[in-house]
Every structure is written in structure tokens, then in C-alpha cells.
Design an enzyme around this catalytic site. Structure first.
Site, PDB file in Angstrom:
ATOM      1  N   PRO A  77     -14.674  -3.986 -13.608  1.00 41.53           N
ATOM      2  CA  PRO A  77     -15.888  -4.073 -14.422  1.00 41.53           C
ATOM      3  C   PRO A  77     -16.834  -5.184 -13.982  1.00 41.53           C
ATOM      4  O   PRO A  77     -18.044  -5.061 -14.139  1.00 41.53           O
ATOM      5  CB  PRO A  77     -15.344  -4.329 -15.831  1.00 41.53           C
ATOM      6  CG  PRO A  77     -13.966  -3.740 -15.815  1.00 41.53           C
ATOM      7  CD  PRO A  77     -13.446  -3.981 -14.435  1.00 41.53           C
ATOM      8  N   TYR A 119       0.847  -1.188   0.000  1.00 38.32           N
ATOM      9  CA  TYR A 119       0.000   0.000   0.000  1.00 38.32           C
ATOM     10  C   TYR A 119       0.887   1.244   0.000  1.00 38.32           C
ATOM     11  O   TYR A 119       1.502   1.598   1.001  1.00 38.32           O
ATOM     12  CB  TYR A 119      -0.909   0.027   1.222  1.00 38.32           C
ATOM     13  CG  TYR A 119      -2.044  -0.973   1.213  1.00 38.32           C
ATOM     14  CD1 TYR A 119      -2.336  -1.730   0.082  1.00 38.32           C
ATOM     15  CD2 TYR A 119      -2.841  -1.158   2.336  1.00 38.32           C
ATOM     16  CE1 TYR A 119      -3.371  -2.642   0.079  1.00 38.32           C
ATOM     17  CE2 TYR A 119      -3.890  -2.065   2.342  1.00 38.32           C
ATOM     18  CZ  TYR A 119      -4.149  -2.804   1.217  1.00 38.32           C
ATOM     19  OH  TYR A 119      -5.186  -3.706   1.212  1.00 38.32           O
ATOM     20  N   LEU A 167     -18.522  -2.160  -1.766  1.00 34.74           N
ATOM     21  CA  LEU A 167     -19.492  -1.392  -2.554  1.00 34.74           C
ATOM     22  C   LEU A 167     -19.338  -1.634  -4.046  1.00 34.74           C
ATOM     23  O   LEU A 167     -20.011  -1.001  -4.859  1.00 34.74           O
ATOM     24  CB  LEU A 167     -19.345   0.108  -2.250  1.00 34.74           C
ATOM     25  CG  LEU A 167     -19.614   0.495  -0.791  1.00 34.74           C
ATOM     26  CD1 LEU A 167     -19.362   1.985  -0.578  1.00 34.74           C
ATOM     27  CD2 LEU A 167     -21.033   0.123  -0.374  1.00 34.74           C
ATOM     28  N   GLY A 168     -18.442  -2.584  -4.415  1.00 33.76           N
ATOM     29  CA  GLY A 168     -18.263  -2.922  -5.819  1.00 33.76           C
ATOM     30  C   GLY A 168     -17.640  -1.787  -6.604  1.00 33.76           C
ATOM     31  O   GLY A 168     -17.097  -0.829  -6.058  1.00 33.76           O
TER      32      GLY A 168
END
Length: 289
Positions: free
Chosen positions: A208, A46, A203-204
Site C-alpha cells: 500500500p 523463491y 513499478l510500485g
């Protein structure tokens, strides 16, 4: 260990957005702790170690914050993606040592082995395709040596989790959310085994194949009825859905941090929860070789 923490923690993946404002990054973490955050999710990759270094600076022993990190990928500043697959046993051991150094600790409380067997993102290839048993052998050895306190799994299949259970697994991190519930059977197994379920991309929308929860009309309707945001509805649903769910939403914005933590106070009546439960799961994995 991990099941004794508050249900909403902080995911450090977005801290790198404050790389040129280090004082703000430290202040954000301090604010999270003031608001009751007692577990933080991080990784050496990160921000190429930035997140870990901020965590080391911001956290104090008396805070009692559980830091959960992960191995299975390493930073790759010059690569097409900012990380590269690192699945071989010797790489897992090296990644543990890297996290120990950058976090400034003698033991990593919990380390997730990111298998990359499922979910969106990278897939191992060639010599990076490693048997789970070989990986668990080095992870348990590191635990026996005292460098790891407990072991978790990430991006793992149901069969993989079952095979790893005898080693003692404390948490599972997989892509999962209201609109992408392919791993429902694994969540159930974790609940039965007392294993924390820690969804990423809750939350997606990050890939895609992951539909955005906030685009769903029912979620938007419920948010309007309750006077909250669609994102808050999506996160709150996860807390209501299963008692072993822990959230690690990430942000670089203090106001967004407060909004994320406020979902703990959102209540759904039975009818509203039924409406949300009825939303179709429509995820479709997207892998990156």
C-alpha cells in the site's frame, strides 16, 4: 563483476507461478538468455527452492550468466508469509550453503545481504535484530572461504551502506522507482562508488505504501505518445535516470519477458525526460512485523 553485465536482467521471484509447468519455466529462462539476459536474481525462498532448481537446470556454463542470490530470509512453507526472517550470522551461513546446494555450484557469484532495515515488508524482531558488523563479518568470512564471490546489500539504509563500504559492496537492492524515490541520496552514493543500483518493486504497487507508476497520468501520456506501455515507460525511466541502474524485472510470461527487455530501446527526448523527472515521489514505508 556486476557492473559488466547488460543493464536488464531477469528476476526469478515469479518463476514459482510455473511450479506445475516446470518445462515452461526452463524454457522461459532459456528464452531470456536468447534475448541477451546475462544476469539473474534469485533466492532460496523463491518458490521454496523452485526458482533455484530451475536456474540450475536451465543455465549452462557456456551461457556466462551471472547469478545473484540473497540471504537474510529463509523459506517458510507453513507460515503466515512464505518466508521468515533469518538474520543471525549462523543463519546467513546456512542460507549460503542452501543456495550453493540448490543452484549446484561451488561458489555464489554475488550474494545480497537483505538487512530489512528499510523499505516495505518484514522487519527483524527479538534475536533477529543483529548488528550489521556481525553480519558483515560472516559475509566476508564466506567470501574469504571462496563460497561467495562478492557481497551486495538489500533493504539497507544510507548509514548502513556507508558502514559496509570498507568491506567492498558491489550492488545495492532497495525498493525504488519513478514514483518512490526516497533513496535518491543512496543511489548517488552508489554511482560515486561504482556500485550497481538494482531497484526492486520498480513499478510500485506491491504494498500500500508504494504508489503504482502505471497509475500516474504523465506516465500514461508519455506511453501513449511513444506507442509503448506505461510499465515500459517506468522501467525505461530508471535506465535513463542513472548509469549505474540495473533492472531485474520478473515475469512468468514469455511475451511480458520480451516487453521488459524491449525497454532498453526506448529513448526520451529532454522535454519528455523532464516531465517524468517532475513526477512527485510519494512513497510511504509499510513494514510487516
Amino acid at each position: 563483476m556486476i557492473n559488466s553485465v547488460n543493464r536488464i536482467g531477469y528476476g526469478a521471484a515469479q518463476l514459482h507461478r510455473l511450479a506445475d509447468r516446470r518445462e515452461d519455466a526452463v524454457a522461459l529462462l532459456r528464452r531470456a538468455i536468447e534475448l541477451g539476459v546475462d544476469h539473474v536474481d534469485t533466492a532460496e525462498f523463491y518458490g521454496f527452492g523452485f526458482a533455484n532448481s530451475v536456474i540450475q537446470e536451465a543455465l549452462r556454463a557456456e551461457d556466462g550468466v551471472l547469478v545473484v542470490t540473497k540471504v537474510g530470509a529463509d523459506p517458510d512453507p507453513g507460515g503466515r508469509l512464505p518466508l521468515r526472517v533469518a538474520q543471525r550470522p549462523e543463519q546467513l551461513r546456512a542460507s549460503v550453503e542452501d543456495n550453493l546446494r540448490s543452484l549446484g555450484v561451488e561458489q555464489l557469484a554475488v550474494v545480497n545481504l537483505r538487512r530489512l532495515d528499510t523499505g516495505p515488508g518484514l522487519r527483524p524482531q527479538a534475536d533477529q535484530v543483529v548488528a550489521l558488523d556481525d553480519q558483515m563479518a560472516v559475509m566476508t568470512a564466506l567470501r574469504d572461504e571462496g563460497k561467495i564471490g562478492a557481497i551486495g546489500l538489500s533493504s539497507v539504509t544510507l548509514d548502513g551502506l556507508r558502514r559496509a563500504l570498507p568491506a567492498g559492496i558491489v550492488c545495492v537492492q532497495n525498493a525504488y522507482g519513478l514514483a518512490s524515490r526516497d533513496d535518491e541520496a543512496m543511489l548517488d552514493l552508489c554511482r560515486d562508488e561504482g556500485i550497481a543500483w538494482v531497484p526492486f518493486f520498480p513499478l510500485g504497487g506491491a504494498f500500500p505504501g508504494l504508489p503504482k507508476v502505471t497509475d500516474d497520468a504523465t506516465v500514461q501520456e508519455v506511453a501513449a505518445e511513444l506507442g509503448v506501455t506505461a510499465s515500459q515507460v517506468g522501467l525505461a525511466w530508471l535506465l535513463h535516470h542513472a548509469p549505474n541502474v540495473l533492472l531485474i524485472p520478473g515475469t512468468a510470461d514469455p511475451a511480458h519477458l520480451e516487453a521488459n527487455l524491449a525497454v532498453a530501446d526506448i529513448a526520451f527526448d529532454a522535454a519528455t525526460l523532464a516531465r517524468l523527472d517532475a513526477i512527485e515521489s510519494r512513497s510511504n514505508e509499510v513494514a510487516i512485523g
